[in-house]
Design an enzyme around this catalytic site. Structure first.
Site, PDB file in Angstrom:
ATOM      1  N   LYS A  29       0.695  -1.151  -0.005  1.00 35.98           N
ATOM      2  CA  LYS A  29       0.046   0.045   0.052  1.00 35.98           C
ATOM      3  C   LYS A  29       1.088   1.168  -0.098  1.00 35.98           C
ATOM      4  O   LYS A  29       0.665   2.217  -0.838  1.00 35.98           O
ATOM      5  CB  LYS A  29      -0.956   0.062   1.186  1.00 35.98           C
ATOM      6  CG  LYS A  29      -1.953   0.885   1.338  1.00 35.98           C
ATOM      7  CD  LYS A  29      -2.816   0.839   2.553  1.00 35.98           C
ATOM      8  CE  LYS A  29      -3.820  -0.455   2.659  1.00 35.98           C
ATOM      9  NZ  LYS A  29      -4.366  -0.702   3.722  1.00 35.98           N
ATOM     10  N   ARG A  99      -2.708   3.681   8.601  1.00 35.02           N
ATOM     11  CA  ARG A  99      -3.174   2.509   7.765  1.00 35.02           C
ATOM     12  C   ARG A  99      -2.056   1.241   7.806  1.00 35.02           C
ATOM     13  O   ARG A  99      -1.062   1.574   7.541  1.00 35.02           O
ATOM     14  CB  ARG A  99      -3.442   2.778   6.385  1.00 35.02           C
ATOM     15  CG  ARG A  99      -4.278   4.092   6.097  1.00 35.02           C
ATOM     16  CD  ARG A  99      -4.359   4.428   4.625  1.00 35.02           C
ATOM     17  NE  ARG A  99      -5.245   3.565   3.592  1.00 35.02           N
ATOM     18  CZ  ARG A  99      -5.304   3.778   2.541  1.00 35.02           C
ATOM     19  NH1 ARG A  99      -4.600   4.825   2.011  1.00 35.02           N
ATOM     20  NH2 ARG A  99      -5.883   2.932   1.952  1.00 35.02           N
ATOM     21  N   HIS A 464     -14.869  -7.386   1.548  1.00 33.96           N
ATOM     22  CA  HIS A 464     -13.724  -8.632   2.084  1.00 33.96           C
ATOM     23  C   HIS A 464     -14.215 -10.059   1.560  1.00 33.96           C
ATOM     24  O   HIS A 464     -13.514 -10.731   1.171  1.00 33.96           O
ATOM     25  CB  HIS A 464     -13.916  -8.414   3.541  1.00 33.96           C
ATOM     26  CG  HIS A 464     -12.900  -7.272   3.824  1.00 33.96           C
ATOM     27  ND1 HIS A 464     -13.281  -6.658   4.894  1.00 33.96           N
ATOM     28  CD2 HIS A 464     -11.845  -6.901   3.554  1.00 33.96           C
ATOM     29  CE1 HIS A 464     -12.451  -5.505   5.077  1.00 33.96           C
ATOM     30  NE2 HIS A 464     -11.282  -5.671   4.225  1.00 33.96           N
ATOM     31  N   TYR A 895       9.650 -36.207 -20.276  1.00 31.21           N
ATOM     32  CA  TYR A 895       8.227 -35.933 -20.043  1.00 31.21           C
ATOM     33  C   TYR A 895       7.576 -36.130 -18.665  1.00 31.21           C
ATOM     34  O   TYR A 895       8.455 -36.858 -17.959  1.00 31.21           O
ATOM     35  CB  TYR A 895       7.208 -36.778 -20.985  1.00 31.21           C
ATOM     36  CG  TYR A 895       7.135 -38.246 -20.557  1.00 31.21           C
ATOM     37  CD1 TYR A 895       6.269 -38.780 -19.740  1.00 31.21           C
ATOM     38  CD2 TYR A 895       8.094 -39.251 -21.072  1.00 31.21           C
ATOM     39  CE1 TYR A 895       6.352 -40.085 -19.231  1.00 31.21           C
ATOM     40  CE2 TYR A 895       8.085 -40.461 -20.757  1.00 31.21           C
ATOM     41  CZ  TYR A 895       7.117 -40.861 -19.784  1.00 31.21           C
ATOM     42  OH  TYR A 895       7.398 -42.200 -19.426  1.00 31.21           O
TER      43      TYR A 895
END
Ligand code: ADP
Ligand code: MG
Ligand code: MG
Length: 918
Positions: A29, A99, A464, A895
């Site tokens: 953030k 925050r 949320h 493979y």
């Protein structure tokens, strides 16, 4: 002499001092806010306290690092200057938000405090500044509640009920309908709630508020829900959170203000269209907490067209700048737009694939970037069940309950449960539950994880609940307002029906519909997912490693082709024997195998069939009769599978399982025998049971998995492997005669020494040539072995002399390398070992690179030294595990082979391995 003063550590960064690359230090953030500020986007000014400060705080027993408070004060002064208002001032107050935000996004799992720096006097100044007392008191009551909850640990429910009571008294339904006076009395009551619960009100000194808030955000790194979320998503517990402090902007000033969240593309379907929501006259947490169901973003165009246009342009710029889908928070204060957060959007697998492919096609990213952007594991989530198209209209109409917003796709059926903790308990007891709630809170994470799906009656697609379920890949429907939940009575009503807790409902996360009862589901096909097909096509062009499938039936074989397999890496024949209708014949064969073999040896037969069988006694005849019957069935089995696969390789493993798996258990037989005696059953029946019992007893082994099975059995009872080879070649010959090209490969299980291979090869190739001769057809086939015992890996150089291919059977190889029986380990101690960190992860899920992996490496090197073009792969569940696929790429296998549904995962993982290596 000068004394070196320790350099003061920089723990606080102004927005203009950071950028997007600093997420470790400033959190996602914080670093993205810096980046947006750097780009000149409209971000309120602020600064970030580093994650390092948080780590220091948590390590030093919750003491703030020296000098941190001073740095914060300095930065607050700068902030005041930049916006021309003052923190703590009554005449021109500045409020801030405090925050949380870690390096990786943990939506809603930690805490954030808004409107900080307010008290009884400041709120009046704020009212004057805003020109309206209502938003000022609204901000104040929000502050009292969130501060009490986060800093003083007061439970939120008390505030909720006081708020509901105030709204009831005022005769309104929405928070923002309360008047300034009503909000003022709400503030007083909120303070009482805090005082009652915590012994005091939130402090009125803004600076005291600020310090306490910073500490609380640091501590919120370790809330139980945050820890749970990190465990769930394998996020490091030591990173800590950064703290962003920024000037508040107000979305609650009236009709030209508001707040919202948008995704630059649809996070559920991937559709290339802005997707989001908006609430007028509200603050940010109203949207994410899902308390009010917001309006779709398009409605902003009608209310505030200029803001809408600006927002769309900024969203587009942000997506281009980050070249990835963004999830953006914004707030509009008196028609002025501010961006408050941007991050890479969490999205469903469907959306991840579609957006990656679209962006590559738009030229925003390269195809390689698109391949790396989708988590290989996630590809399997595309194939989550959906409701069957065959459900009749009337059936659906009769069961319809409600429709909400489709927030995360997928279909699920389960028992209704209204409580997260209860849902977790029921799920732990093995029940499928659907969590139904008015809204979900971050604290419900344990219930959301445990449930098969989530339905909320309120809240929007960016709440949320929606964000978390999309990350988990489970269906979610939000804002399903047709459902009226009555938590106290333990029921909900919808469409005139009442559904009690515990009753079954079905939900379709793609359409948003909820139905009564359990509806049939189907697994979707890759054919219906064009973007996934395109991405996997790019993967196929990029990867070096081949991808094959484990398939035992023609239906599985067909499925594996749809999934993009290039062949069958493991076709097990046990399942063909276990078929209920065949079991009696198989048992007849096994019952007489011993006498038949004794007789065969006495007649010194080295070929595949006794010539003078007629002279043998009955049990020998019975044996060969049963063997012939099984052979005919096997011919059909192999013919059908080879036909589906055409020229692609089909590796068929000869019988591997211990014989007792085809027989009833000892206990069952004893009980049945007693019952027969009890009812005086005919002698013949009794004798048959008794001989069965004797056979079962003679086959008893104290450790069957390490006993008489695989090629050991093949060598001591050669007739059975001979029959299987005869069936393979006969089936192949039939198809060759039809003009088809087939490539069966015969695989010997559980080899430990080259001598086993030498003898079996001699014997079985003789069978193969005889059949070809008899049928007059040449069938191309290979002969090889599984490497699944440590000794085989260690002597692989020798074994290669008698093999044209190796296939590492990593399930058994892991069992034998560790000396763990898988079933016992998984049920008893493996979880403990992993939780305690004794083992880093489950070696049955992901190849253990140091032990099992080392054996594989040695086996590959020795095998290739002997035979440079030896074909080498792995079969076993590891073949569909992305980390193991990367390992296989690195050690140079040809493979991997895995179950058909994992084939797309392996294709993508193999491409990612190739890209990582280039
Ligand atoms: P979360 O991680 O739970 O989303 P945030 O720190 O992003 O927590 O904040 C919660 C809500 O508050 C978000 O909607 C955010 O946009 C809003 N918000 C945060 N800071 C401010 C601010 N300075 N002004 C206005 N709204 C804010
Ligand atoms: Mg946020
Ligand atoms: Mg095995």
């Amino acid at each position: 002499m000068t004394i070196q003063m320790p350099q003061t550590v920089k723990r606080v960064y102004r927005f203009d001092e950071g950028n997007a690359s600093m997420a470790d230090l400033l959190g996602g953030k914080g670093s993205n806010l810096c980046e947006m500020a750097r780009l000149g986007l409209p971000v309120p000014p602020g600064f970030v306290i580093s994650t390092q400060a948080c780590r220091e705080y948590l390590a030093k027993n919750h003491t703030l690092p020296d000098g941190l408070e001073e740095s914060v004060r300095e930065n607050m002064r700068a902030l005041e200057k930049s916006i021309g208002r003052n923190f703590g001032s009554i005449s021109d107050p500045m409020l801030v938000s405090v925050r949380s935000g870690a390096r990786v996004s943990m939506p809603g799992m930690m805490d954030t405090i808004l409107n900080l720096g307010i008290n009884d006097q400041i709120v009046q100044g704020l009212a004057t500044m805003m020109g309206d007392a209502r938003p000022a008191y609204d901000a104040y009551r929000r502050f009292i509640q969130i501060y009490s909850e986060v800093v003083m640990d007061v439970a939120g429910e008390a505030f909720e009920s006081v708020l509901t009571e105030h709204k009831r008294k005022a005769g309104v339904t929405q928070d923002h309908q309360l008047t300034a006076g009503q909000l003022q009395s709400l503030v007083a009551d909120f303070k009482m709630v805090a005082k009652e619960a915590a012994g005091s009100e939130p402090p009125s000194d803004p600076w005291e508020q600020l310090t306490a808030a910073v500490e609380a955000v640091f501590r919120s790194w370790n809330t139980p829900r945050a820890i749970f979320y990190r465990d769930l998503n394998k996020i490091d517990h030591d990173m800590g959170t950064a703290v962003t402090i920024m000037a508040m902007v107000f979305g609650n000033l009236g009709p030209t203000s508001g707040t919202g969240v948008l995704f630059t593309r649809n996070p559920s379907t991937g559709e290339a269209q802005v997707y989001g929501e908006f609430l007028t006259n509200a603050q940010g947490e109203d949207v994410v907490a899902g308390v009010r169901t917001p309006e779709p973003i398009a409605s902003l165009r009608d209310v505030l067209p200029d803001c809408y246009d600006e927002l769309m342009e900024l969203a587009n710029n942000l997506e281009t700048h980050y070249s990835d889908v963004q999830d953006v928070e914004f707030t509009i204060e008196n028609a002025r737009l501010f961006l408050l957060q941007t991050r890479t959007a969490k999205r469903t697998a469907l959306s991840a694939v579609k957006t990656a492919v679209d962006m590559a096609n738009e030229g925003l990213i390269t195809q390689s970037q698109a391949l790396l952007r989708v988590d290989a594991e996630e590809i399997s989530r595309l194939l989550v069940p959906q409701f069957s198209d065959n459900l009749s209209e009337e059936d659906l109409a009769g069961r319809f309950l409600a429709r909400g917003a489709p927030a995360s796709p997928g279909a699920a059926a389960g028992a209704v449960c209204f409580d997260a903790t209860k849902a977790a308990e029921l799920a732990a007891a093995g029940e499928s539950v659907i969590l139904v709630r008015p809204e979900t809170k971050p604290d419900d994470i344990h219930g959301i994880t445990a449930a098969v799906g989530v339905v909320t009656s309120r809240g929007g697609v960016t709440s949320h609940a929606a964000v978390v379920t999309r990350g988990l890949g489970k269906p979610c429907i939000v804002g399903c307002e047709g459902i009226q939940v009555d938590l106290e009575a333990g029921l909900f009503t919808a469409d005139g029906k009442t559904v009690h807790e515990g009753e079954l409902i079905s939900m379709d996360g793609a359409s948003g519909s909820v139905y009564l009862g359990e509806l049939d589901t189907v697994n979707p096909s890759l054919n219906d997912l064009p973007e996934a097909e395109e991405l996997l096509r790019w993967a196929d062009q990029t990867r070096r490693l081949g991808v094959m499938a484990n398939a035992d039936t023609p239906a599985d074989a067909a499925q594996s082709l749809i999934m993009g397999a290039e062949g069958i890496g493991l076709c097990r024949t046990e399942h063909m024997f276990l078929d209920l209708e065949r079991l009696p014949v198989v048992r007849q064969m096994l019952l007489n195998a011993e006498p038949a073999e004794t007789w065969r040896r006495a007649n010194n037969d080295r070929v595949f069939r006794v010539e003078n069988e007629e002279q043998a006694d009955q049990s020998v005849k019975d044996f060969y009769q049963a063997l012939d019957q099984v052979k005919e069935l096997q011919i059909d089995d192999f013919e059908a599978i080879l036909r589906v696969m055409g020229a692609r390789p089909v590796i068929i493993r000869l019988l591997d399982a211990p014989l007792h798996e085809f027989l009833p258990s000892h206990e069952t037989l004893i009980t049945e025998l007693m019952e027969l005696r009890h009812v005086s059953a005919p002698l013949a029946d009794l004798e048959e049971k008794e001989s069965f019992l004797l056979l079962v007893e003679s086959l008893h082994e104290s450790n069957p998995m390490l006993g008489h099975r695989g090629c050991r059995f093949g060598l001591s009872f050669p007739a059975i492997y001979r029959m299987q080879v005869e069936a393979i070649i006969t089936a192949g010959a039939k198809l060759v005669k039809e003009g088809l090209d087939v490539n069966p490969e015969i695989m010997i299980p559980l080899t430990v020494d080259v001598e086993e291979m030498h003898r079996l090869r001699q014997d079985l190739s003789l069978v193969a040539s005889q059949i070809q001769e008899r049928l007059g057809v040449k069938v191309h086939y290979k002969f090889g072995t599984m490497i699944e015992t440590p000794r085989a890996a260690l002597t692989a150089g020798e074994i290669a002399k008698e093999s044209e291919f190796f296939s590492f059977g990593t399930n058994d190889l892991t069992q034998m390398t560790f000396g763990f029986s898988r079933d016992d380990a998984e049920g008893k101690f493996l979880r403990f070992y992993i939780d305690e960190g004794i083992l880093p992860n489950d070696p049955f899920a992901s190849i253990d690179p140091h032990g099992v992996g080392l054996l594989i490496k040695m086996g590959v090197e020795a095998g290739r030294r002997e035979k440079p073009n030896l074909e080498i792969g792995i079969c076993g569940e590891h073949g569909g595990d992305p980390a193991s696929v990367v390992f296989c790429h690195e050690v140079g296998l040809d493979y991997v082979s895995c179950s058909p549904y994992r084939v797309p995962v392996a294709r993508l993982a193999a491409a990612q391995a190739a890209l990582a290596g280039s």
